[in-house]
Design a protein around this motif. Structure first.
Motif, PDB file in Angstrom:
ATOM      1  N   ILE A 106      -4.195   1.550   9.863  1.00  0.00           N
ATOM      2  CA  ILE A 106      -3.136   2.570   9.870  1.00  0.00           C
ATOM      3  C   ILE A 106      -3.697   3.870  10.426  1.00  0.00           C
ATOM      4  O   ILE A 106      -3.061   4.543  11.244  1.00  0.00           O
ATOM      5  CB  ILE A 106      -2.586   2.770   8.445  1.00  0.00           C
ATOM      6  N   VAL A 107      -4.920   4.224  10.006  1.00  0.00           N
ATOM      7  CA  VAL A 107      -5.568   5.451  10.464  1.00  0.00           C
ATOM      8  C   VAL A 107      -6.038   5.311  11.907  1.00  0.00           C
ATOM      9  O   VAL A 107      -6.011   6.277  12.677  1.00  0.00           O
ATOM     10  CB  VAL A 107      -6.746   5.795   9.527  1.00  0.00           C
TER      11      VAL A 107
ATOM     12  N   ASP B  96      -3.653  12.653   2.722  1.00  0.00           N
ATOM     13  CA  ASP B  96      -2.834  13.246   3.791  1.00  0.00           C
ATOM     14  C   ASP B  96      -2.977  12.465   5.091  1.00  0.00           C
ATOM     15  O   ASP B  96      -2.007  12.300   5.839  1.00  0.00           O
ATOM     16  CB  ASP B  96      -3.228  14.709   4.015  1.00  0.00           C
ATOM     17  N   LEU B  97      -4.188  11.987   5.358  1.00  0.00           N
ATOM     18  CA  LEU B  97      -4.426  11.194   6.568  1.00  0.00           C
ATOM     19  C   LEU B  97      -3.676   9.872   6.495  1.00  0.00           C
ATOM     20  O   LEU B  97      -3.067   9.429   7.478  1.00  0.00           O
ATOM     21  CB  LEU B  97      -5.927  10.949   6.726  1.00  0.00           C
ATOM     22  N   LEU B  98      -3.677   9.251   5.331  1.00  0.00           N
ATOM     23  CA  LEU B  98      -2.965   7.987   5.164  1.00  0.00           C
ATOM     24  C   LEU B  98      -1.457   8.186   5.293  1.00  0.00           C
ATOM     25  O   LEU B  98      -0.763   7.364   5.905  1.00  0.00           O
ATOM     26  CB  LEU B  98      -3.303   7.378   3.800  1.00  0.00           C
ATOM     27  N   ARG B  99      -0.945   9.287   4.771  1.00  0.00           N
ATOM     28  CA  ARG B  99       0.491   9.565   4.891  1.00  0.00           C
ATOM     29  C   ARG B  99       0.885   9.767   6.353  1.00  0.00           C
ATOM     30  O   ARG B  99       1.927   9.280   6.799  1.00  0.00           O
ATOM     31  CB  ARG B  99       0.855  10.798   4.059  1.00  0.00           C
ATOM     32  N   LYS B 100       0.056  10.493   7.097  1.00  0.00           N
ATOM     33  CA  LYS B 100       0.337  10.687   8.523  1.00  0.00           C
ATOM     34  C   LYS B 100       0.302   9.352   9.265  1.00  0.00           C
ATOM     35  O   LYS B 100       1.116   9.111  10.160  1.00  0.00           O
ATOM     36  CB  LYS B 100      -0.693  11.645   9.132  1.00  0.00           C
TER      37      LYS B 100
ATOM     38  N   LEU C 292     -16.609  12.261   3.437  1.00  0.00           N
ATOM     39  CA  LEU C 292     -17.196  12.947   4.588  1.00  0.00           C
ATOM     40  C   LEU C 292     -16.431  12.701   5.881  1.00  0.00           C
ATOM     41  O   LEU C 292     -16.277  13.608   6.706  1.00  0.00           O
ATOM     42  CB  LEU C 292     -18.641  12.491   4.773  1.00  0.00           C
ATOM     43  N   ARG C 293     -15.955  11.467   6.067  1.00  0.00           N
ATOM     44  CA  ARG C 293     -15.379  11.068   7.349  1.00  0.00           C
ATOM     45  C   ARG C 293     -13.853  11.050   7.366  1.00  0.00           C
ATOM     46  O   ARG C 293     -13.255  10.984   8.438  1.00  0.00           O
ATOM     47  CB  ARG C 293     -15.881   9.668   7.724  1.00  0.00           C
ATOM     48  N   GLY C 294     -13.243  11.032   6.200  1.00  0.00           N
ATOM     49  CA  GLY C 294     -11.785  10.949   6.142  1.00  0.00           C
ATOM     50  C   GLY C 294     -11.284   9.538   5.953  1.00  0.00           C
ATOM     51  O   GLY C 294     -10.243   9.312   5.336  1.00  0.00           O
ATOM     52  N   ALA C 295     -12.038   8.562   6.490  1.00  0.00           N
ATOM     53  CA  ALA C 295     -11.664   7.153   6.344  1.00  0.00           C
ATOM     54  C   ALA C 295     -12.925   6.304   6.429  1.00  0.00           C
ATOM     55  O   ALA C 295     -13.741   6.480   7.337  1.00  0.00           O
ATOM     56  CB  ALA C 295     -10.680   6.735   7.426  1.00  0.00           C
ATOM     57  N   SER C 296     -13.074   5.395   5.475  1.00  0.00           N
ATOM     58  CA  SER C 296     -14.241   4.516   5.465  1.00  0.00           C
ATOM     59  C   SER C 296     -13.843   3.161   4.894  1.00  0.00           C
ATOM     60  O   SER C 296     -12.860   3.048   4.156  1.00  0.00           O
ATOM     61  CB  SER C 296     -15.382   5.115   4.636  1.00  0.00           C
TER      62      SER C 296
ATOM     63  N   VAL D 280       0.840  -1.197   0.000  1.00  0.00           N
ATOM     64  CA  VAL D 280       0.000   0.000   0.000  1.00  0.00           C
ATOM     65  C   VAL D 280       0.878   1.251   0.000  1.00  0.00           C
ATOM     66  O   VAL D 280       0.605   2.225  -0.724  1.00  0.00           O
ATOM     67  CB  VAL D 280      -0.948   0.000   1.209  1.00  0.00           C
ATOM     68  N   PHE D 281       1.943   1.230   0.801  1.00  0.00           N
ATOM     69  CA  PHE D 281       2.852   2.372   0.859  1.00  0.00           C
ATOM     70  C   PHE D 281       3.472   2.631  -0.513  1.00  0.00           C
ATOM     71  O   PHE D 281       3.566   3.779  -0.961  1.00  0.00           O
ATOM     72  CB  PHE D 281       3.947   2.121   1.895  1.00  0.00           C
ATOM     73  N   ASN D 282       3.888   1.574  -1.197  1.00  0.00           N
ATOM     74  CA  ASN D 282       4.468   1.727  -2.537  1.00  0.00           C
ATOM     75  C   ASN D 282       3.452   2.335  -3.503  1.00  0.00           C
ATOM     76  O   ASN D 282       3.791   3.193  -4.321  1.00  0.00           O
ATOM     77  CB  ASN D 282       4.956   0.385  -3.066  1.00  0.00           C
ATOM     78  N   GLY D 283       2.218   1.879  -3.409  1.00  0.00           N
ATOM     79  CA  GLY D 283       1.174   2.426  -4.260  1.00  0.00           C
ATOM     80  C   GLY D 283       0.891   3.886  -3.969  1.00  0.00           C
ATOM     81  O   GLY D 283       0.642   4.687  -4.881  1.00  0.00           O
ATOM     82  N   LEU D 284       0.939   4.240  -2.690  1.00  0.00           N
ATOM     83  CA  LEU D 284       0.676   5.620  -2.274  1.00  0.00           C
ATOM     84  C   LEU D 284       1.689   6.591  -2.880  1.00  0.00           C
ATOM     85  O   LEU D 284       1.354   7.750  -3.174  1.00  0.00           O
ATOM     86  CB  LEU D 284       0.692   5.710  -0.752  1.00  0.00           C
TER      87      LEU D 284
END
Length: 294
Positions: free
Chosen positions: A257-258, A235-239, A191-195, A153-157
């Motif tokens: 991760i979140v 940005d949330l996933l990167r943090k 809406l929520r940032g993560a779903s 996932v990190f590589n894809g990001l």
């Protein structure tokens, strides 16, 4: 149902792999038990940090819409699939004449919200996806898988468009994803940032000790089985990755991760047909679902 079967599937060297045939019940509405079809369960309990899209939460009023070409998909297609016992990874096995991974790939490719698909795969399988470039109006990128899922996932990001408003992470071994479920989880992610897509647990779940004695029975009214896609703001996933990498944490799915950031994750109720292909029995069940939906 909108499972997509390409009229000219890019099979080539990926011809039919024989699997053991097992009888099916004639009633297509019968739910096969999980231990018979090899589902890999990933449970989450609804807590104060996990919001659900049924009676556990308030109804969303006017959820709005996701902008056209604002979503980057990370399609995870680098798994080995050892439990399948086949000569190639499970996501490339033929399902009614088309590689498993191509079903969700085509579903995403037909959605106006999606700008690009970043395929995380072994380079030797790139040709399966590259053969579609003339058929779809969408950017396709590639990167290599990592040692663990979170590394992939990190590589894809790292490859997503800098203007993407949402990252949609999907396991290519789930071919029966519908565009309706994708739209729902995208809206909630915006809406929520993560779903995350999930379905309420139907079986009774018990905890056991090392000697296999029951220690307690869990309240299934608060239990959900996690699926994909899992949608997170970039940005949330990167943090989240900064924290996970700094602390050396291991996670089993993407929204975990979140969760380490103490950010609420919204559960969007999905479909029980969004199964993960793990064993030959799962492949046969997917064939049955596809045949019944035609």
């Amino acid at each position: 149902m909108d499972f997509v079967l390409s009229s000219t599937p890019p099979l080539g060297k990926y011809s039919q792999i024989p699997v053991k045939r097992v009888p099916f019940l004639s009633n297509s509405n019968v739910r096969l038990p999980a231990h018979k079809i090899g589902f890999k369960r990933n449970w989450k309990t609804a807590t104060s940090k996990t919001i659900c899209s049924t009676k556990f939460s308030e109804a969303i009023q006017d959820p709005g819409s996701v902008k056209d070409k604002s979503v980057s998909v990370i399609l995870l297609a680098g798994g080995k699939g050892k439990r399948m016992g086949a000569s190639m990874p499970k996501q490339y096995l033929p399902l009614l004449g088309q590689p498993v991974a191509m079903y969700s790939f085509y579903t995403f490719s037909r959605m106006i919200e999606i700008k690009e698909i970043v395929v995380v795969c072994d380079p030797s399988y790139k040709d399966i996806f590259e053969g579609t470039k003339e058929k779809i109006n969408m950017d396709i990128k590639f990167t290599v898988p990592g040692k663990e899922r979170q590394d992939s996932v990190f590589n894809g990001l790292q490859e997503i468009d800098s203007n993407a408003e949402l990252v949609c992470i999907h396991d290519s071994a789930r071919p029966l994803l519908t565009s309706q479920d994708v739209k729902k989880v995208l809206k909630h992610g915006r809406l929520r940032g993560a779903s995350v897509l999930g379905v309420p647990v139907k079986a009774t779940i018990k905890e056991a000790n090392n000697e296999c004695f029951v220690t307690r029975t869990l309240d299934r009214r608060t239990l959900w089985e996690m699926q994909t896609p899992q949608v997170i703001k970039p940005d949330l996933l990167r943090k989240g990755f900064e924290l996970v990498n700094r602390e050396g944490l291991e996670v089993t799915d993407d929204v975990s991760i979140v969760e380490h950031l103490k950010h609420p994750v919204y559960i969007t109720e999905g479909s029980y047909t969004n199964i993960k292909i793990t064993t030959p029995d799962d492949l046969l069940l997917a064939e049955r679902i596809l045949s019944n939906s035609s």
